[in-house]
Design a protein around this motif. Structure first.
Motif, PDB file in Angstrom:
ATOM      1  N   GLU A  33       0.804  -1.233   0.000  1.00 24.80           N
ATOM      2  CA  GLU A  33       0.000   0.000   0.000  1.00 24.80           C
ATOM      3  C   GLU A  33       0.834   1.279   0.000  1.00 24.80           C
ATOM      4  O   GLU A  33       0.291   2.349  -0.269  1.00 24.80           O
ATOM      5  N   CYS A  34       2.082   1.199   0.363  1.00 19.08           N
ATOM      6  CA  CYS A  34       2.840   2.431   0.606  1.00 19.08           C
ATOM      7  C   CYS A  34       4.098   2.553  -0.268  1.00 19.08           C
ATOM      8  O   CYS A  34       4.559   3.662  -0.534  1.00 19.08           O
ATOM      9  N   CYS A  37       4.838   5.008  -3.253  1.00 19.39           N
ATOM     10  CA  CYS A  37       5.129   6.428  -3.029  1.00 19.39           C
ATOM     11  C   CYS A  37       6.308   6.667  -2.087  1.00 19.39           C
ATOM     12  O   CYS A  37       6.833   7.774  -2.035  1.00 19.39           O
ATOM     13  N   HIS A  38       6.683   5.660  -1.290  1.00 20.34           N
ATOM     14  CA  HIS A  38       7.712   5.864  -0.263  1.00 20.34           C
ATOM     15  C   HIS A  38       8.854   4.863  -0.430  1.00 20.34           C
ATOM     16  O   HIS A  38       8.603   3.659  -0.546  1.00 20.34           O
ATOM     17  N   LYS A  57       7.200  10.372  -5.041  1.00 22.49           N
ATOM     18  CA  LYS A  57       5.790  10.667  -4.769  1.00 22.49           C
ATOM     19  C   LYS A  57       5.521  10.914  -3.292  1.00 22.49           C
ATOM     20  O   LYS A  57       4.447  11.379  -2.912  1.00 22.49           O
ATOM     21  N   LYS A  67      13.918   8.969  12.618  1.00 21.73           N
ATOM     22  CA  LYS A  67      13.343  10.290  12.375  1.00 21.73           C
ATOM     23  C   LYS A  67      12.146  10.609  13.268  1.00 21.73           C
ATOM     24  O   LYS A  67      12.094  11.673  13.876  1.00 21.73           O
ATOM     25  N   TRP A  76      -0.649   9.943  13.596  1.00 20.89           N
ATOM     26  CA  TRP A  76      -0.758  10.596  12.275  1.00 20.89           C
ATOM     27  C   TRP A  76      -1.238   9.607  11.211  1.00 20.89           C
ATOM     28  O   TRP A  76      -2.005   9.980  10.312  1.00 20.89           O
ATOM     29  N   LEU A  83       1.496  18.174   6.105  1.00 23.01           N
ATOM     30  CA  LEU A  83       2.753  18.653   6.695  1.00 23.01           C
ATOM     31  C   LEU A  83       3.494  19.570   5.734  1.00 23.01           C
ATOM     32  O   LEU A  83       4.112  20.546   6.142  1.00 23.01           O
ATOM     33  N   ARG A  84       3.436  19.212   4.447  1.00 23.75           N
ATOM     34  CA  ARG A  84       4.083  20.023   3.418  1.00 23.75           C
ATOM     35  C   ARG A  84       2.985  20.767   2.675  1.00 23.75           C
ATOM     36  O   ARG A  84       2.286  20.167   1.867  1.00 23.75           O
ATOM     37  N   ILE A 109      -2.281  15.329  -2.817  1.00 25.39           N
ATOM     38  CA  ILE A 109      -3.032  14.093  -2.583  1.00 25.39           C
ATOM     39  C   ILE A 109      -3.683  14.124  -1.193  1.00 25.39           C
ATOM     40  O   ILE A 109      -3.220  14.800  -0.286  1.00 25.39           O
ATOM     41  N   HIS A 111      -3.906  11.899   1.842  1.00 27.63           N
ATOM     42  CA  HIS A 111      -3.093  10.755   2.265  1.00 27.63           C
ATOM     43  C   HIS A 111      -3.977   9.613   2.763  1.00 27.63           C
ATOM     44  O   HIS A 111      -4.930   9.848   3.496  1.00 27.63           O
TER      45      HIS A 111
HETATM   46  C1  HEC Z   1      -0.059   8.274  -3.460  1.00 27.10           C
HETATM   47  C2  HEC Z   1       1.217   8.313  -2.742  1.00 27.10           C
HETATM   48  C3  HEC Z   1       1.229   7.878  -1.279  1.00 27.10           C
HETATM   49  C4  HEC Z   1       0.825   6.683  -0.734  1.00 27.10           C
HETATM   50  C5  HEC Z   1       0.163   5.498  -1.427  1.00 27.10           C
HETATM   51  C6  HEC Z   1       1.206   6.740   0.668  1.00 27.10           C
HETATM   52  N1  HEC Z   1       1.810   7.938   0.944  1.00 27.10           N
HETATM   53 FE1  HEC Z   1       2.598   8.486   2.727  1.00 27.10          FE
HETATM   54  N2  HEC Z   1       2.972  10.359   1.986  1.00 27.10           N
HETATM   55  C7  HEC Z   1       2.735  10.769   0.688  1.00 27.10           C
HETATM   56  C8  HEC Z   1       2.995  12.193   0.581  1.00 27.10           C
HETATM   57  C9  HEC Z   1       2.860  13.063  -0.669  1.00 27.10           C
HETATM   58  C10 HEC Z   1       3.402  12.615   1.869  1.00 27.10           C
HETATM   59  C11 HEC Z   1       3.738  14.042   2.312  1.00 27.10           C
HETATM   60  C12 HEC Z   1       2.484  14.605   2.950  1.00 27.10           C
HETATM   61  C13 HEC Z   1       2.678  15.960   3.568  1.00 27.10           C
HETATM   62  O1  HEC Z   1       3.825  16.322   3.840  1.00 27.10           O
HETATM   63  O2  HEC Z   1       1.691  16.688   3.789  1.00 27.10           O
HETATM   64  C14 HEC Z   1       3.378  11.430   2.718  1.00 27.10           C
HETATM   65  C15 HEC Z   1       3.761  11.441   4.064  1.00 27.10           C
HETATM   66  C16 HEC Z   1       3.878  10.298   4.835  1.00 27.10           C
HETATM   67  C17 HEC Z   1       4.475  10.262   6.150  1.00 27.10           C
HETATM   68  C18 HEC Z   1       5.144  11.441   6.844  1.00 27.10           C
HETATM   69  C19 HEC Z   1       6.536  11.477   6.271  1.00 27.10           C
HETATM   70  C20 HEC Z   1       7.381  12.668   6.589  1.00 27.10           C
HETATM   71  O3  HEC Z   1       8.602  12.562   6.374  1.00 27.10           O
HETATM   72  O4  HEC Z   1       6.867  13.707   7.010  1.00 27.10           O
HETATM   73  C21 HEC Z   1       4.407   8.953   6.583  1.00 27.10           C
HETATM   74  C22 HEC Z   1       4.919   8.402   7.899  1.00 27.10           C
HETATM   75  C23 HEC Z   1       3.725   8.199   5.554  1.00 27.10           C
HETATM   76  N3  HEC Z   1       3.425   9.048   4.502  1.00 27.10           N
HETATM   77  C24 HEC Z   1       3.436   6.855   5.637  1.00 27.10           C
HETATM   78  C25 HEC Z   1       2.685   6.157   4.681  1.00 27.10           C
HETATM   79  C26 HEC Z   1       2.223   4.793   4.849  1.00 27.10           C
HETATM   80  C27 HEC Z   1       2.498   3.912   6.055  1.00 27.10           C
HETATM   81  C28 HEC Z   1       1.518   4.477   3.711  1.00 27.10           C
HETATM   82  C29 HEC Z   1       0.805   3.189   3.376  1.00 27.10           C
HETATM   83  C30 HEC Z   1      -0.264   2.822   4.288  1.00 27.10           C
HETATM   84  C31 HEC Z   1       1.564   5.645   2.831  1.00 27.10           C
HETATM   85  N4  HEC Z   1       2.272   6.635   3.462  1.00 27.10           N
HETATM   86  C32 HEC Z   1       0.996   5.711   1.576  1.00 27.10           C
HETATM   87  C33 HEC Z   1       2.341   9.961  -0.351  1.00 27.10           C
HETATM   88  C34 HEC Z   1       1.823   8.676  -0.214  1.00 27.10           C
END
Ligand code: HEC
Ligand code: HEC
Length: 232
Positions: A33-34, A37-38, A57, A67, A76, A83-84, A109, A111
């Motif tokens: 799921e993650c 993008c990560h 992404k 971190k 969260w 956050l951004r 997006i 989240h």
């Molecule tokens: C479509 C792309 C996408 C998917 C899928 C996604 N994320 Fe993210 N995630 C992002 C973006 C873009 C941000 C930055 C959001 C912000 O800063 O407002 C983010 C931010 C985060 C952060 C904070 C990171 C930071 O350095 O500040 C975490 C933790 C995180 N995601 C975990 C997850 C987890 C766990 C999943 C799966 C369940 C997931 N994400 C799925 C795009 C995604």
């Protein structure tokens, strides 16, 4: 007798594997799921070049355990707030306007959110990703205090952090993560280490390397502590 041994072995295996099964479930969820993008492992920055940043992404998570504050992470993930302000690639989300930059919300997006149970397991798994124990171990920051006015001057006038970061809701730069909750979100040693050398953490960061000395880094980190502790 043989059957008794077999049962004992099964019970041992069963007991031993329960927590492993939970962690494996969280890891699988994150991979499916993650991971689109990560980054969960360090990308080959050198080979990929700047294209890695253009294609990114979401923020890298392979050093999540170095971190984040674990309580913040768990909460969260259930209720992901922005956050951004301009997303992960600010240039794509900023609309031209006559006077100042405005953000196009359609480019950002929503989240995905996890249930409480998923968030607890996923946070535990993410906290196990500790690619940068080295940078944390090398950091010597000790939390201290600074007067608010002096902290503000350090953040804005002296170092220009406010060009990219807000230190108050709705006040400051928009291209970097907001920093008024940094102290609640992030480990103190990470904050200090990232300010001192952002490129060591993320070779493709948009944050310029400042060349600040230890005292200047500590003053800025103490300011983030002060404003973070004022947040509800
Ligand atoms: C479509 C792309 C996408 C998917 C899928 C996604 N994320 Fe993210 N995630 C992002 C973006 C873009 C941000 C930055 C959001 C912000 O800063 O407002 C983010 C931010 C985060 C952060 C904070 C990171 C930071 O350095 O500040 C975490 C933790 C995180 N995601 C975990 C997850 C987890 C766990 C999943 C799966 C369940 C997931 N994400 C799925 C795009 C995604
Ligand atoms: C040119 C814009 C820019 C300037 C100037 C800048 N930063 Fe950043 N900063 C960023 C960006 C963008 C990130 C997020 C990492 C990335 O996406 O490259 C970041 C990340 C951070 C983080 C980690 C926050 C997180 O949630 O990951 C801290 C702490 C930070 N900056 C503090 C500072 C301080 C203190 C200053 C002043 C000395 C400063 N920054 C100057 C753009 C900037």
């Amino acid at each position: 007798m043989k059957q008794g041994i077999l049962w004992a072995a099964l019970i041992l295996v069963g007991l031993g594997s329960a927590p492993v099964a939970l962690a494996a479930g969280a890891e699988e969820l994150v991979r499916t799921e993650c991971a689109a993008c990560h980054a969960l492992e360090r990308p080959d920055y050198e080979a990929l070049g700047i294209q890695e940043r253009i294609d990114r992404k979401g923020p890298p998570l392979y050093y999540a355990g170095n971190k984040f504050q674990p309580e913040w992470l768990e909460s969260w993930l259930q209720n992901p707030t922005r956050l951004r302000p301009a997303g992960i690639f600010p240039a794509a989300a900023v609309k031209e306007s006559e006077e100042f930059d405005v953000i196009d919300p359609d480019k950002l997006i929503e989240h995905p959110a996890l249930t409480a149970e998923q968030a607890s397991e996923v946070a535990t798994y993410l906290m196990s990703l500790r690619h940068h124990d080295d940078l944390i171990a090398a950091n010597t920051y000790e939390p201290g205090t600074i007067a608010k006015r002096m902290g503000q001057l350090n953040f804005s006038k002296f170092n220009g952090c406010d060009a990219c970061h807000s230190d108050e809701p709705g006040y400051g730069g928009l291209s970097g993560p907001e920093l008024y909750t940094a102290w609640q979100r992030l480990q103190p040693a990470f904050i200090a280490s990232f300010i001192a050398d952002p490129v060591a953490w993320d070779p493709h960061t948009l944050m310029p390397k400042s060349g600040l000395n230890e005292g200047a880094v500590a003053r800025l980190t103490n300011y983030l502590k002060l404003i973070g502790e004022e947040q509800p």
